[in-house]
Design a protein around this motif. Structure first.
Motif, PDB file in Angstrom:
ATOM      1  N   UNK A 139       0.327  -1.134  -0.116  1.00 52.97           N
ATOM      2  CA  UNK A 139       0.183   0.214   0.025  1.00 52.97           C
ATOM      3  C   UNK A 139       1.074   1.263  -0.117  1.00 52.97           C
ATOM      4  N   UNK A 140       1.987   1.831  -0.258  1.00 52.93           N
ATOM      5  CA  UNK A 140       2.913   2.386  -1.277  1.00 52.93           C
ATOM      6  C   UNK A 140       2.662   2.918  -2.751  1.00 52.93           C
ATOM      7  N   UNK A 141       2.653   4.344  -2.334  1.00 52.15           N
ATOM      8  CA  UNK A 141       2.155   5.009  -3.428  1.00 52.15           C
ATOM      9  C   UNK A 141       3.378   5.243  -4.340  1.00 52.15           C
ATOM     10  N   UNK A 142       4.336   4.686  -3.842  1.00 51.00           N
ATOM     11  CA  UNK A 142       5.499   4.416  -4.775  1.00 51.00           C
ATOM     12  C   UNK A 142       7.486   3.602  -3.983  1.00 51.00           C
ATOM     13  N   UNK A 143       8.102   3.034  -4.762  1.00 42.89           N
ATOM     14  CA  UNK A 143       8.747   2.100  -4.296  1.00 42.89           C
ATOM     15  C   UNK A 143      10.074   2.266  -4.940  1.00 42.89           C
ATOM     16  N   UNK A 144      11.525   3.299  -4.718  1.00 41.17           N
ATOM     17  CA  UNK A 144      11.711   3.692  -5.834  1.00 41.17           C
ATOM     18  C   UNK A 144      13.573   2.852  -5.074  1.00 41.17           C
ATOM     19  N   UNK A 145      14.239   2.124  -5.616  1.00 38.55           N
ATOM     20  CA  UNK A 145      15.651   1.697  -4.261  1.00 38.55           C
ATOM     21  C   UNK A 145      16.551   2.318  -6.169  1.00 38.55           C
ATOM     22  N   UNK A 146      17.345   2.474  -5.507  1.00 36.74           N
ATOM     23  CA  UNK A 146      18.528   3.069  -6.542  1.00 36.74           C
ATOM     24  C   UNK A 146      19.493   2.866  -5.731  1.00 36.74           C
ATOM     25  N   UNK A 147      20.730   2.100  -6.290  1.00 39.42           N
ATOM     26  CA  UNK A 147      21.887   1.134  -6.318  1.00 39.42           C
ATOM     27  C   UNK A 147      21.608   0.835  -4.953  1.00 39.42           C
ATOM     28  N   UNK A 148      20.284  -0.667  -4.823  1.00 38.88           N
ATOM     29  CA  UNK A 148      19.658  -0.762  -4.120  1.00 38.88           C
ATOM     30  C   UNK A 148      19.283  -2.274  -3.920  1.00 38.88           C
ATOM     31  N   UNK A 149      19.455  -3.347  -2.924  1.00 37.91           N
ATOM     32  CA  UNK A 149      18.670  -4.567  -3.033  1.00 37.91           C
ATOM     33  C   UNK A 149      18.024  -5.141  -2.311  1.00 37.91           C
TER      34      UNK A 149
END
Length: 199
Positions: A139-149
């Motif tokens: 239930x999150x509007x945006x999931x953003x992963x940058x240089x992540x695992x």
């Protein structure tokens, strides 16, 4: 450091952080563990708001860990907030014994603008002899992963009956920039990955 550990037959203590906004930084460590190869289980680690999910949870250069070395269950990690920001941080559950690794769950309200962001960070569950923990980012509007695992791994070369943890991500938008989502198994069954966006 905030720590609740056990080296005996009793379970590890639970850790709960309740605040409107929470920030952990500069090498902060939060752990709950069952240290010895006994039947004790690791306690849970929970972040929650006062009466509702917290507005903002920020982790910078921070580790949040639960682990079990025996037959007791690994502790779950649960986080409830409107906005999450992880930078150079680690959230992990692990098991080196016959107890399953704990689950990791990220929950936020379904209102416009909610963001879960990871920058140069890792979220993981791992188990050597048991089943891996499940991931849920809900239930999150945006999931953003940058240089992540985000990763779930189970088993070793000889342990064939383990089950990998499942990874479920349910936002409106998903952005992966030089990042990975993995559910691996050395000899057992790998976990399922379910990313459902725009629903």
């Amino acid at each position: 450091t905030i720590s609740a550990e056990t080296s005996g037959t009793r379970n590890g203590g639970t850790l709960t952080v309740r605040a409107e906004n929470a920030t952990f930084q500069n090498g902060a460590t939060i752990t709950s563990a069952s240290i010895d190869a006994a039947t004790s289980a690791a306690g849970s680690v929970t972040f929650q708001g006062l009466g509702s999910p917290a507005q903002t949870l920020t982790l910078t250069d921070t580790s949040v860990l639960t682990s079990t070395n025996g037959s007791g269950q690994g502790g779950p990690i649960t986080m409830e907030a409107l906005n999450f920001n992880l930078t150079n941080s680690t959230i992990a559950t692990s098991s080196t014994g016959s107890g399953n690794a704990g689950d990791i769950s990220i929950n936020s309200k379904e209102v416009p603008g909610n963001i879960f962001e990871m920058w140069h960070s890792t979220m993981s569950t791992s188990a050597a002899l048991a089943d891996g923990g499940n991931f849920g980012i809900y239930a999150t509007n945006t999931v953003r992963l940058t240089d992540s695992i985000i990763t779930s791994s189970v088993g070793n070369e000889t342990k064939t009956d383990t089950l990998g943890g499942n990874v479920t991500i349910d936002p409106q938008f998903v952005i992966l920039q030089n990042s990975q989502i993995r559910a691996n198994a050395f000899a057992g069954s790998g976990g399922a990955i379910d990313v459902t966006s725009g629903v």
